[in-house]
Design a protein around this motif. Sequence first.
Motif: not given
Lengths: 177, 624
Positions: A2, A5-6, A8-10, A12-13
Motif C-alpha cells: 500500500r 501505491v501511495a 506512486l500516486l504522490f 504522479s501528482l
Amino acid sequence: MRPVVALLLFASLTLAACQREERDTRPQSALGSGEQPTPVTTLEPGGQRPYPTDNKAASFEANAFHLSEGKRLFGWFNCSGCHANGGGGMGPALMDEKWIYGKSMESIHATIRDGRPNGMPSFRDKIPDDQIWELAAFVRSLSGNAPSSAAPSRNDDMMVHPSENRMPDAATLGKSP
Amino acid sequence: MKQATQLAAFCGDPACTDRPAAFRKHLGVLTATLLVCAPLLTAASEAPSTPAISPPAAAAPPDDGQWAMPAKNYASTRFSDLAEINEGNVKNLQVAFTFSTGVNKGQEAAPLVVGNTMYIVTPFPNVVYALDLSKPGAPMKWKYEPNPEPAAQGVACCDVVTRGAAFADGRIFFNTLDGHTIALDANSGQPIWNAHIANINIGETITMAPLVVKGKVLVGNSGGEMGVRGWVKALDAGDGHVVWTAYNTGPDKEVLIGPDFKPHYDMDKGKDLGVTTWPPEAWKIGGGNVWGWISYDPDLNLIFHGTGNPGPWNPDLRPGDNKWTSGIFARDPDTGAAKWFYQWTPHDLHDYDGINEQVLLDMKWQGKPRKVLVRPERNGYLYVLDRTTGEVLSAKPYGPVNSSKGVDLKTGRLIENPDKLTGTGKVVRDICPTASGLKDWQPSAFSPKTGLLYIPHNNLCMDEEGVEVNYIAGTPYVGMNVRMIPGPGGNRGAFTAWDIAAEKPAWSLKENFPVWSGAVVTAGDVVFYGTMEGWFKAVSAKTGDLLWQFKTSSGIIGQPITYRGPDGHQYVAILSGIGGWAGAIVSGDLDPRDATAALGFVNVMKDLKNATTAGGTLYVFRLP
C-alpha cells in the motif's frame, strides 16, 4: 504494497503539477494571426486613440523578399484581374493616394482577409495568412509606400508603369511639401 | 452629291422593274432610261411606299409614338416614324425637362415611354423611376428600389451598368446587377415577381436589357471576364419561373442542340462541339455569355442572340474553336431549341465578344429577295447574314482591321492574321480593333428611308501580352495584359453611316473619344447620338452634317429615344452619365499611370478625367 501505491500516486501528482501551459513559440502561418480589431475610420468620438499594431506588419513591409513574393501573388491570386497593375478596373486603383478602408498594413491585411462590402471578396482560408501580409506589403509599394531599397525593381511582363521601387509616394507625387 | 449616288444605286436596283405596270404605261412615251428612272425621281421626293430595304412588318409594326423596348421593335431598327423634328427645325430643339437619376455611374440604359409614362432604370443600385409625362415637369409617379447586393459591384467587369428595361402587358421587366429579374406593375411600381437566376459568387451578373417574346422574358448572364459559363434563359412573364435554359458551352443537350439544328457551315457541324472544341472541362468556365442584344422574327418564330468571348482571354489555355462562344444562335423562343449557329470569331484571340445588335431586314441580295440580319460585329466586319440559314452574304470591314484578313465566304471562317496571334509571354503590338472591338455593345440604328445603318463605334488599336492566370471562382479569369492606343488618324471614335446595299460607308464622322452611346434615326431624317464629352448631337441622316448639339452635364454613353408626348408633339430623350468600360476611368476613378487599368482601356482615355465628370441625368428635348 500500500505504501508503494501511495508513493506512486504522490509522485504522479507531483509531476503533474510540473506540467506547464503550452506556449506557441512558432505561430502557424496558415492560421490567422492578427485578429485584433482594425479600425476602418479615423473618426473616434473624443479623439483618436492608438490601436495595437501587428508585429507582422513591421517585419513584412520593408522586406525585399516578402515584397517580391507579394508581387508574384498579386497576379497568381487574380488581384490584378480587378485592380490591374495598380490602376484599378473592376476594383479601385491601388497606386493613388486614396484609401477607402485605411492605408496601414493592418488595414490592407484585414481588407484582403475579410473583404469589404462594396465588392472586395473575402480571401480568408483561401490565402495563407503570411501571404496576405506579403500582398499587403506589395499593395503599399504600388503607391510608393515601401522603401525603394526593398520594393521590386523590375517587371517580368509588359512595362505598364514605372517599377515599384521608383513609384513616387502617391500622396506627394515625389514633391517636397 | 450624296443624293445623286443614292439615286444611281436605286436605278441599278432590280426593284425598279417591279414598279406597277400602270405606272410604266403612263410614262410609255419616254425613253428607256427615263422609263426606269423617272418613277424613282418622283418617289425619292415622297416617302417611298416600299423601300428597297425594310424591316419585316411583323417585327417592326407601324409606329405608335411609344418606345416600349430599348431597340424600339423586335427588328431592332431604332427607327421612329415621327417627323415633327426634321432636318430643318432640329436646330431649335430645347430642353423640356431633366431628371437626376441619383446615381453617378455609367448610364447605358434607354428610357422607355408607354402611354403617358416614362420609365428609367439606373445603374447599380438599379432604381426604377416612373415619370408622369402628362404633368408639367414630368413629376415622379413612383420609384422602385430593388436593393441589390452591394458585393455584386465587385464582379461587374466594366462598370455597374444596365442597358435598360422592357415593357409588355402592363409590366416593366428589368434585371439587377446581382442577378435578379424583376417584374413590376407598370401602373403602381409594385413588384409582381422576382426571380434570382444568377450567382455573384461564381462571378455572374446581369447587365443586359431583357426582351419579352410571346409571354417569355429572355435574359442572359454577364461574366465573360470571370470564367462564367454563358446562358440565356426564358422566364415566364406571368410568374417568373424558368421555362428553358440554353447554355452556350458544353454538351448539345445543355446547349439545346437537337434534330432541328442545321448550321450552314461545316465548321459548326458535329456532336457536342461545345465540349470537344475545348481542353477537358474548360467549357465549364469558358464564357460565351449573353449580355447584349436579342432580336426576334415573328414570321420565322426565331430569336437571334450573340454569345460573348471565350474565357480566359489568354488563348493558350483553350486550344480549339471554343464553341459556341463569339457567335450567334437562332433559337425557337418557345423551347430554346437551336436552329442554326454561326461563329464570328472561332478561337477568339482578342476578346471579340459576339453580342452586338442584329438588325432584321428584308432586301434583295444579288437579285433575290432575302431575309437578312445585319450585324456590325466587334471583330470589325459588317456582316449580312441570311437569317433563315445563317449563311454569310457579306462581311466587309467598317473601320481599320488588321487582326484578321477577311472572311472566307465559302467556309464562313474568319481568316486570322498570323502576325497578330496572342499567347503567353509574348507582346503583340498594334492589333486593330481592340478588345472593346471596332464596335462594342453600343447599338446602331437603321432608316428604311435612306437604306443606311448608323453605327456609333470606336477607332482603337492595342498591345497585348498573354500572362498566366489561375481560375478562382468569382474572381477575374483574363490572363492578358492589354494597353490600348488611338487607331489610325488619332480620332478614337467614329460615327459611320453604312450603305447596306452597296456594302460601303456613305459617310463617316470623326469623334475625339469612342462613340459609346447608341443611335436613333427618325423619319425626319435626323440621327441622334452622344459623345463622351457630353455633347448630344443631331446630324443629317443623308449627309452627316451636324444640325444641332447640346452639352449635357456628363459624358453620354446611353441610348437616345424619341416619342410622341401626351401633347401630341415629338420629344427626344437621352440619359447622360459617363461610365461603362470606356468611361470607367472617370466613374471608377482609375489611375491613368497604369496602362493596363480597366483591362487596358485607361491607357487610351487618360484625358477623359479632364473632359468630363461623373453624373446621371435624364435630358428630354422638344421644339419650342
